[in-house]
Scaffold this motif. Structure first.
Motif, PDB file in Angstrom:
ATOM      1  N   TYR A 113       0.829  -1.197   0.000  1.00  0.00           N
ATOM      2  CA  TYR A 113       0.000   0.000   0.000  1.00  0.00           C
ATOM      3  C   TYR A 113       0.872   1.259   0.000  1.00  0.00           C
ATOM      4  CZ  TYR A 113      -3.373  -3.496   1.694  1.00  0.00           C
ATOM      5  OH  TYR A 113      -4.155  -4.613   1.841  1.00  0.00           O
ATOM      6  N   VAL A 114       1.902   1.252   0.841  1.00  0.00           N
ATOM      7  CA  VAL A 114       2.796   2.407   0.953  1.00  0.00           C
ATOM      8  C   VAL A 114       3.519   2.663  -0.363  1.00  0.00           C
ATOM      9  CG1 VAL A 114       4.880   3.268   2.081  1.00  0.00           C
ATOM     10  CG2 VAL A 114       3.086   2.169   3.442  1.00  0.00           C
ATOM     11  N   GLN A 115       4.030   1.609  -0.978  1.00  0.00           N
ATOM     12  CA  GLN A 115       4.750   1.755  -2.238  1.00  0.00           C
ATOM     13  C   GLN A 115       3.839   2.273  -3.351  1.00  0.00           C
ATOM     14  OE1 GLN A 115       6.509  -2.088  -2.915  1.00  0.00           O
ATOM     15  NE2 GLN A 115       7.885  -1.921  -1.154  1.00  0.00           N
ATOM     16  N   THR A 116       2.572   1.824  -3.344  1.00  0.00           N
ATOM     17  CA  THR A 116       1.614   2.306  -4.346  1.00  0.00           C
ATOM     18  C   THR A 116       1.381   3.806  -4.201  1.00  0.00           C
ATOM     19  OG1 THR A 116       0.484   0.164  -4.441  1.00  0.00           O
ATOM     20  CG2 THR A 116      -0.743   2.075  -5.214  1.00  0.00           C
ATOM     21  N   LEU A 117       1.204   4.266  -2.970  1.00  0.00           N
ATOM     22  CA  LEU A 117       0.987   5.690  -2.725  1.00  0.00           C
ATOM     23  C   LEU A 117       2.225   6.508  -3.095  1.00  0.00           C
ATOM     24  CD1 LEU A 117      -0.900   5.530   0.700  1.00  0.00           C
ATOM     25  CD2 LEU A 117      -1.869   6.008  -1.550  1.00  0.00           C
ATOM     26  N   GLU A 118       3.402   6.015  -2.707  1.00  0.00           N
ATOM     27  CA  GLU A 118       4.638   6.731  -3.011  1.00  0.00           C
ATOM     28  C   GLU A 118       4.854   6.851  -4.519  1.00  0.00           C
ATOM     29  OE1 GLU A 118       7.967   8.883  -2.727  1.00  0.00           O
ATOM     30  OE2 GLU A 118       6.680   8.331  -1.021  1.00  0.00           O
ATOM     31  N   SER A 119       4.616   5.775  -5.230  1.00  0.00           N
ATOM     32  CA  SER A 119       4.791   5.783  -6.675  1.00  0.00           C
ATOM     33  C   SER A 119       3.801   6.750  -7.345  1.00  0.00           C
ATOM     34  CB  SER A 119       4.601   4.370  -7.235  1.00  0.00           C
ATOM     35  OG  SER A 119       4.673   4.363  -8.643  1.00  0.00           O
ATOM     36  N   TYR A 120       2.561   6.727  -6.896  1.00  0.00           N
ATOM     37  CA  TYR A 120       1.545   7.595  -7.492  1.00  0.00           C
ATOM     38  C   TYR A 120       1.857   9.069  -7.259  1.00  0.00           C
ATOM     39  CZ  TYR A 120      -2.901   9.836  -8.463  1.00  0.00           C
ATOM     40  OH  TYR A 120      -3.863  10.678  -8.957  1.00  0.00           O
ATOM     41  N   LEU A 121       2.385   9.417  -6.090  1.00  0.00           N
ATOM     42  CA  LEU A 121       2.608  10.817  -5.741  1.00  0.00           C
ATOM     43  C   LEU A 121       3.889  11.403  -6.323  1.00  0.00           C
ATOM     44  CD1 LEU A 121       1.380  10.901  -2.018  1.00  0.00           C
ATOM     45  CD2 LEU A 121       0.272  11.897  -4.026  1.00  0.00           C
ATOM     46  N   GLN A 122       4.659  10.607  -7.023  1.00  0.00           N
ATOM     47  CA  GLN A 122       5.885  11.126  -7.625  1.00  0.00           C
ATOM     48  C   GLN A 122       5.594  12.295  -8.571  1.00  0.00           C
ATOM     49  OE1 GLN A 122       9.282  10.289  -7.096  1.00  0.00           O
ATOM     50  NE2 GLN A 122       8.258   9.407  -5.309  1.00  0.00           N
TER      51      GLN A 122
ATOM     52  N   ASN B  18       5.339  15.726  -6.802  1.00  0.00           N
ATOM     53  CA  ASN B  18       6.465  16.296  -6.072  1.00  0.00           C
ATOM     54  C   ASN B  18       6.542  17.801  -6.313  1.00  0.00           C
ATOM     55  OD1 ASN B  18       7.303  13.917  -4.879  1.00  0.00           O
ATOM     56  ND2 ASN B  18       8.740  13.417  -6.510  1.00  0.00           N
ATOM     57  N   ASP B  19       6.881  18.549  -5.274  1.00  0.00           N
ATOM     58  CA  ASP B  19       6.887  20.007  -5.376  1.00  0.00           C
ATOM     59  C   ASP B  19       7.817  20.496  -6.483  1.00  0.00           C
ATOM     60  OD1 ASP B  19       5.238  19.694  -3.227  1.00  0.00           O
ATOM     61  OD2 ASP B  19       6.288  21.115  -1.931  1.00  0.00           O
ATOM     62  N   THR B  20       8.984  19.878  -6.599  1.00  0.00           N
ATOM     63  CA  THR B  20       9.930  20.299  -7.633  1.00  0.00           C
ATOM     64  C   THR B  20       9.366  20.087  -9.032  1.00  0.00           C
ATOM     65  OG1 THR B  20      10.962  18.103  -7.487  1.00  0.00           O
ATOM     66  CG2 THR B  20      11.954  19.885  -6.208  1.00  0.00           C
ATOM     67  N   GLU B  21       8.549  19.045  -9.193  1.00  0.00           N
ATOM     68  CA  GLU B  21       7.923  18.782 -10.488  1.00  0.00           C
ATOM     69  C   GLU B  21       6.790  19.759 -10.749  1.00  0.00           C
ATOM     70  OE1 GLU B  21       7.342  16.606 -14.076  1.00  0.00           O
ATOM     71  OE2 GLU B  21       8.971  16.545 -12.615  1.00  0.00           O
TER      72      GLU B  21
ATOM     73  N   LYS C  31       0.721  20.660  -5.411  1.00  0.00           N
ATOM     74  CA  LYS C  31       1.935  20.202  -4.742  1.00  0.00           C
ATOM     75  C   LYS C  31       1.633  19.101  -3.729  1.00  0.00           C
ATOM     76  CE  LYS C  31       4.676  24.411  -5.303  1.00  0.00           C
ATOM     77  NZ  LYS C  31       5.483  25.450  -4.626  1.00  0.00           N
ATOM     78  N   ARG C  32       2.505  18.146  -3.736  1.00  0.00           N
ATOM     79  CA  ARG C  32       2.377  17.009  -2.818  1.00  0.00           C
ATOM     80  C   ARG C  32       2.341  17.460  -1.360  1.00  0.00           C
ATOM     81  NH1 ARG C  32       6.450  11.781  -3.052  1.00  0.00           N
ATOM     82  NH2 ARG C  32       5.771  10.760  -1.138  1.00  0.00           N
ATOM     83  N   SER C  33       3.063  18.516  -1.052  1.00  0.00           N
ATOM     84  CA  SER C  33       3.130  18.996   0.328  1.00  0.00           C
ATOM     85  C   SER C  33       1.763  19.463   0.839  1.00  0.00           C
ATOM     86  CB  SER C  33       4.145  20.134   0.440  1.00  0.00           C
ATOM     87  OG  SER C  33       3.816  21.194  -0.449  1.00  0.00           O
ATOM     88  N   SER C  34       0.833  19.772  -0.071  1.00  0.00           N
ATOM     89  CA  SER C  34      -0.504  20.215   0.362  1.00  0.00           C
ATOM     90  C   SER C  34      -1.298  19.077   1.002  1.00  0.00           C
ATOM     91  CB  SER C  34      -1.281  20.784  -0.821  1.00  0.00           C
ATOM     92  OG  SER C  34      -1.565  19.776  -1.775  1.00  0.00           O
ATOM     93  N   LEU C  35      -0.814  17.860   0.866  1.00  0.00           N
ATOM     94  CA  LEU C  35      -1.482  16.709   1.486  1.00  0.00           C
ATOM     95  C   LEU C  35      -1.023  16.488   2.920  1.00  0.00           C
ATOM     96  CD1 LEU C  35      -1.431  14.191  -1.502  1.00  0.00           C
ATOM     97  CD2 LEU C  35      -3.239  15.774  -0.830  1.00  0.00           C
ATOM     98  N   SER C  36      -0.102  17.337   3.380  1.00  0.00           N
ATOM     99  CA  SER C  36       0.308  17.388   4.785  1.00  0.00           C
ATOM    100  C   SER C  36       0.658  16.010   5.365  1.00  0.00           C
ATOM    101  CB  SER C  36      -0.804  18.064   5.603  1.00  0.00           C
ATOM    102  OG  SER C  36      -0.401  18.276   6.921  1.00  0.00           O
ATOM    103  N   ARG C  37      -0.084  15.549   6.350  1.00  0.00           N
ATOM    104  CA  ARG C  37       0.231  14.291   7.042  1.00  0.00           C
ATOM    105  C   ARG C  37       0.034  13.060   6.160  1.00  0.00           C
ATOM    106  NH1 ARG C  37      -3.038  14.193  12.521  1.00  0.00           N
ATOM    107  NH2 ARG C  37      -1.700  12.360  12.853  1.00  0.00           N
ATOM    108  N   CYS C  38      -0.593  13.246   5.005  1.00  0.00           N
ATOM    109  CA  CYS C  38      -0.780  12.128   4.073  1.00  0.00           C
ATOM    110  C   CYS C  38       0.084  12.283   2.821  1.00  0.00           C
ATOM    111  CB  CYS C  38      -2.255  12.022   3.661  1.00  0.00           C
ATOM    112  SG  CYS C  38      -3.337  11.374   4.950  1.00  0.00           S
TER     113      CYS C  38
END
Length: 281
Positions: free
Chosen positions: A106-115, A118-121, A150-157
Motif C-alpha cells: 500500500y505504501v509503495q503504491t501511494l509513493e509511486s503515485y505521488l511522484q 512532487n513540489d519540484t515537479e 503540490k504534494r506537500s498540500s497533502l500534509s500528514r498524508c
C-alpha cells in the motif's frame, strides 16, 4: 502346394478405381471433380470478392477517422459525471500495523503515485488563482497550461513527514481522485465526505483542508493538449483508535457540494466509492 492368397474381385477393383478417380481423374484431368480452369475461376472469384470486402472495410474506417478530432472525443454524452477512484487501488485492505511487510504494498503504491505531485515537479506548472476555473484559449494543437498541485498540500498524508502514510501507526491514509472528463466544470464547490457504515462514527482528517476539489483544476482539455495536467487529489486520514482495530470497517466516500451525481444505483462508482479496511495489532 496351393496358395492361400485371396485375389480382389472385379467389383472391388472397380470401387477402388472410382475412389481414386474422385480425387484425380487422369482421363478428364479433373481434381476433386473440377478441371484446372474451373478451380482457377473459383479462386479468382474469391480473390476478387474478399479483396472487395477488404477495400470496403478500409474505406469505412478511413471515412470514420475523418470525422474524429485528434484532441476531443466525438461522443461524450455517456460520461457526463466522473467516478471516484481510490489509491491504493484496493477496495479491501487488511494489514497488521506492527508488520511492515503486510502494508508495504500500500505504501509503495501511494509513493509511486505521488511522484508526479512532487513540489519540484509541480513548480514547472502555473500558480493559479484558487476558486476560479482555469479556462484557456489557444490555437488548434497548442498545449494548455496546468495548475500546480503540490504534494506537500497533502500534509500528514503526503508521505514526506511520515514515509509509511500512517500505516505503521494504525492511522492509514487513502487518496481519492475524480476520473478525468474533458471540459468538465462542476458547479458549486465539490468536496469529499467519507462516512463509516456503523453506529459509531470514525474521526477523519482531510487534506487539502475540508477535502475540496478546487475549481482551478477545471476544465481538463485532454491528454494531448494538457500533457502536464494532474488531477486534484483529496487525502483522507482515518484516525483509528484501539476500539477500531481488528474489526472490518466499511467506509463510503462521496463527492458533495456540487451538481456531480453520487447516488446512481446502476453505477456504484459514479461520484462515490466504498472500501473496506481492517487494521490489526
Amino acid at each position: 502346394m496351393a496358395s492361400n492368397e485371396v485375389k480382389p474381385t472385379a467389383k472391388e477393383d472397380e470401387n477402388a478405381g472410382n475412389w481414386k478417380d474422385s480425387i484425380f481423374n487422369p482421363r478428364t484431368g479433373e481434381f476433386c471433380g473440377r478441371t484446372a480452369k474451373s478451380w482457377g475461376l473459383i479462386l479468382l472469384f474469391y480473390l476478387v470478392f474478399y479483396a472487395f470486402l477488404a477495400g470496403m472495410f478500409v474505406l469505412t474506417i478511413w471515412v470514420m477517422l475523418l470525422t474524429l478530432d485528434d484532441y476531443v472525443p466525438k461522443y461524450r454524452d455517456r460520461v457526463p459525471h466522473p467516478g471516484l477512484v481510490i489509491r491504493p487501488k484496493q477496495l479491501d485492505m487488511l494489514f497488521n500495523r506492527s508488520q511492515p511487510l503486510q502494508f508495504n504494498t500500500y505504501v509503495q503504491t501511494l509513493e509511486s503515485y505521488l511522484q508526479q505531485y512532487n513540489d519540484t515537479e509541480q513548480e514547472r506548472n502555473e500558480a493559479c488563482a484558487a476558486g476560479v476555473y482555469f479556462e484557456q484559449e489557444g490555437e488548434v494543437g497548442e498545449q494548455r497550461k496546468a495548475c500546480q498541485f503540490k504534494r506537500s498540500s497533502l500534509s500528514r498524508c503526503s508521505g514526506l513527514s511520515d514515509s509509511t502514510f500512517g500505516y505503521a501507526e494504525g492511522r492509514p491514509c487513502v487518496l481519492l481522485k475524480m476520473n478525468r472528463i474533458i471540459g468538465l466544470k462542476p458547479r458549486g464547490d465539490p468536496y469529499v465526505n467519507c462516512t463509516a457504515k456503523r453506529d459509531n462514527p470514525i474521526q477523519m482528517q482531510y487534506f487539502p483542508s475540508e477535502g475540496r476539489f478546487d475549481k482551478m483544476y477545471f476544465p481538463y482539455y485532454g491528454n494531448k493538449l494538457h500533457e502536464r495536467y494532474v488531477q486534484p487529489v483529496v487525502a483522507v486520514k482515518l484516525l483509528l483508535n484501539k476500539v477500531d482495530y481488528n474489526t472490518e470497517l466499511t467506509i463510503e466516500c462521496r463527492i458533495e457540494g456540487s451538481d456531480l451525481r453520487n447516488n446512481d444505483d446502476r453505477d456504484k462508482f459514479l461520484g462515490r466509492v466504498t472500501f473496506r479496511i481492517t487494521v490489526k495489532e
